[in-house]
Design a protein around this motif. Structure first.
Motif, PDB file in Angstrom:
ATOM      1  N   LYS A 182       0.836  -1.202   0.000  1.00  0.00           N
ATOM      2  CA  LYS A 182       0.000   0.000   0.000  1.00  0.00           C
ATOM      3  C   LYS A 182       0.875   1.259   0.000  1.00  0.00           C
ATOM      4  O   LYS A 182       0.566   2.243  -0.668  1.00  0.00           O
ATOM      5  CB  LYS A 182      -0.913  -0.010   1.223  1.00  0.00           C
ATOM      6  CG  LYS A 182      -2.026   0.987   1.163  1.00  0.00           C
ATOM      7  CD  LYS A 182      -3.001   0.765   2.313  1.00  0.00           C
ATOM      8  CE  LYS A 182      -4.125   1.764   2.247  1.00  0.00           C
ATOM      9  NZ  LYS A 182      -5.074   1.582   3.341  1.00  0.00           N
ATOM     10  N   ALA A 183       2.004   1.216   0.724  1.00  0.00           N
ATOM     11  CA  ALA A 183       2.922   2.357   0.744  1.00  0.00           C
ATOM     12  C   ALA A 183       3.607   2.546  -0.595  1.00  0.00           C
ATOM     13  O   ALA A 183       3.990   3.664  -0.951  1.00  0.00           O
ATOM     14  CB  ALA A 183       3.966   2.167   1.841  1.00  0.00           C
ATOM     15  N   LEU A 184       3.745   1.483  -1.347  1.00  0.00           N
ATOM     16  CA  LEU A 184       4.289   1.591  -2.704  1.00  0.00           C
ATOM     17  C   LEU A 184       3.339   2.385  -3.589  1.00  0.00           C
ATOM     18  O   LEU A 184       3.773   3.229  -4.380  1.00  0.00           O
ATOM     19  CB  LEU A 184       4.524   0.196  -3.288  1.00  0.00           C
ATOM     20  CG  LEU A 184       4.991   0.124  -4.729  1.00  0.00           C
ATOM     21  CD1 LEU A 184       6.382   0.726  -4.864  1.00  0.00           C
ATOM     22  CD2 LEU A 184       4.989  -1.317  -5.208  1.00  0.00           C
ATOM     23  N   MET A 185       2.055   2.144  -3.410  1.00  0.00           N
ATOM     24  CA  MET A 185       1.041   2.842  -4.213  1.00  0.00           C
ATOM     25  C   MET A 185       0.779   4.260  -3.698  1.00  0.00           C
ATOM     26  O   MET A 185       0.483   5.153  -4.484  1.00  0.00           O
ATOM     27  CB  MET A 185      -0.279   2.058  -4.197  1.00  0.00           C
ATOM     28  CG  MET A 185      -0.167   0.668  -4.722  1.00  0.00           C
ATOM     29  SD  MET A 185       0.426   0.701  -6.413  1.00  0.00           S
ATOM     30  CE  MET A 185       0.871  -0.981  -6.641  1.00  0.00           C
ATOM     31  N   LYS A 186       0.870   4.441  -2.383  1.00  0.00           N
ATOM     32  CA  LYS A 186       0.644   5.744  -1.761  1.00  0.00           C
ATOM     33  C   LYS A 186       1.847   6.081  -0.882  1.00  0.00           C
ATOM     34  O   LYS A 186       1.844   5.793   0.323  1.00  0.00           O
ATOM     35  CB  LYS A 186      -0.621   5.721  -0.911  1.00  0.00           C
ATOM     36  CG  LYS A 186      -1.884   5.470  -1.688  1.00  0.00           C
ATOM     37  CD  LYS A 186      -3.070   5.448  -0.750  1.00  0.00           C
ATOM     38  CE  LYS A 186      -4.350   5.178  -1.518  1.00  0.00           C
ATOM     39  NZ  LYS A 186      -5.495   5.155  -0.623  1.00  0.00           N
ATOM     40  N   PRO A 187       2.898   6.675  -1.443  1.00  0.00           N
ATOM     41  CA  PRO A 187       4.123   6.941  -0.676  1.00  0.00           C
ATOM     42  C   PRO A 187       3.913   7.783   0.578  1.00  0.00           C
ATOM     43  O   PRO A 187       4.698   7.678   1.524  1.00  0.00           O
ATOM     44  CB  PRO A 187       5.020   7.672  -1.673  1.00  0.00           C
ATOM     45  CG  PRO A 187       4.501   7.279  -3.018  1.00  0.00           C
ATOM     46  CD  PRO A 187       3.031   7.057  -2.837  1.00  0.00           C
ATOM     47  N   ARG A 188       2.874   8.587   0.631  1.00  0.00           N
ATOM     48  CA  ARG A 188       2.633   9.427   1.812  1.00  0.00           C
ATOM     49  C   ARG A 188       2.304   8.584   3.042  1.00  0.00           C
ATOM     50  O   ARG A 188       2.419   9.049   4.163  1.00  0.00           O
ATOM     51  CB  ARG A 188       1.511  10.409   1.529  1.00  0.00           C
ATOM     52  CG  ARG A 188       1.887  11.353   0.368  1.00  0.00           C
ATOM     53  CD  ARG A 188       0.884  12.391   0.190  1.00  0.00           C
ATOM     54  NE  ARG A 188       1.088  13.362   1.276  1.00  0.00           N
ATOM     55  CZ  ARG A 188       0.391  14.466   1.416  1.00  0.00           C
ATOM     56  NH1 ARG A 188      -0.547  14.753   0.554  1.00  0.00           N
ATOM     57  NH2 ARG A 188       0.616  15.281   2.399  1.00  0.00           N
ATOM     58  N   LEU A 189       1.917   7.326   2.825  1.00  0.00           N
ATOM     59  CA  LEU A 189       1.616   6.423   3.925  1.00  0.00           C
ATOM     60  C   LEU A 189       2.852   6.183   4.791  1.00  0.00           C
ATOM     61  O   LEU A 189       2.748   6.002   6.004  1.00  0.00           O
ATOM     62  CB  LEU A 189       1.106   5.090   3.368  1.00  0.00           C
ATOM     63  CG  LEU A 189       0.678   4.037   4.365  1.00  0.00           C
ATOM     64  CD1 LEU A 189      -0.605   4.457   5.068  1.00  0.00           C
ATOM     65  CD2 LEU A 189       0.484   2.719   3.675  1.00  0.00           C
TER      66      LEU A 189
END
Length: 146
Positions: free
Chosen positions: A21-28
């Motif tokens: 999920k962090a790969l898709m949404k780096p702000r995570l």
């Protein structure tokens, strides 16, 4: 005697899914925005028994090793080295530091050293079985030929 295999951070409950999920949404994976992502706290609690915020409130023991001091200020490459010294692989399958490593470094260090939190139980690997039956069969065949 061989060294025990390093435990992998990505194998802890929920870490692999959150890393994707962090790969898709780096702000995570941004430590400054952690309050906007309660799923990070959920995964940290499942994996380590405490959240990153709770880990930050834990006083470090006096004998805390130098390579684990001020984890929040270390680069991801330095964190990889620090955790390898502790027996942990904190990289992905391409040997790059996990995106979530800055968030999970302190909870992992505290739980792994038994200061605060817990780690999920992992059974020791089974000992390799030897094929002693085949060697006995071969020995019996040689005995009968005598």
């Amino acid at each position: 005697m061989s060294e025990p295999a390093m435990r992998r951070l990505i194998d802890l409950p929920g870490v692999d899914d959150l890393e994707l999920k962090a790969l898709m949404k780096p702000r995570l994976a941004d430590p400054d925005l952690i309050d906007d992502h309660p799923e990070v706290d959920e995964v940290a609690r499942a994996a380590f028994g405490l959240t990153p915020a709770e880990a930050a409130d834990v006083p470090l023991p006096a004998d805390w090793p130098d390579h684990l001091r001020e984890l929040h200020r270390q680069s991801p490459a330095d964190l990889v080295e620090a955790f390898e010294a502790e027996g942990w692989d904190v990289t992905d399958k391409r040997r790059k530091p996990l995106r979530l490593l800055p968030l999970f470094a302190l909870p992992l260090a505290l739980a792994a050293r038994g200061v605060a939190g817990t780690l999920p139980f992992v059974a020791e690997p089974d000992h390799p079985t030897t094929d002693w039956g085949a060697s006995l069969k071969a020995e019996a065949g040689r005995f009968r030929k005598r």
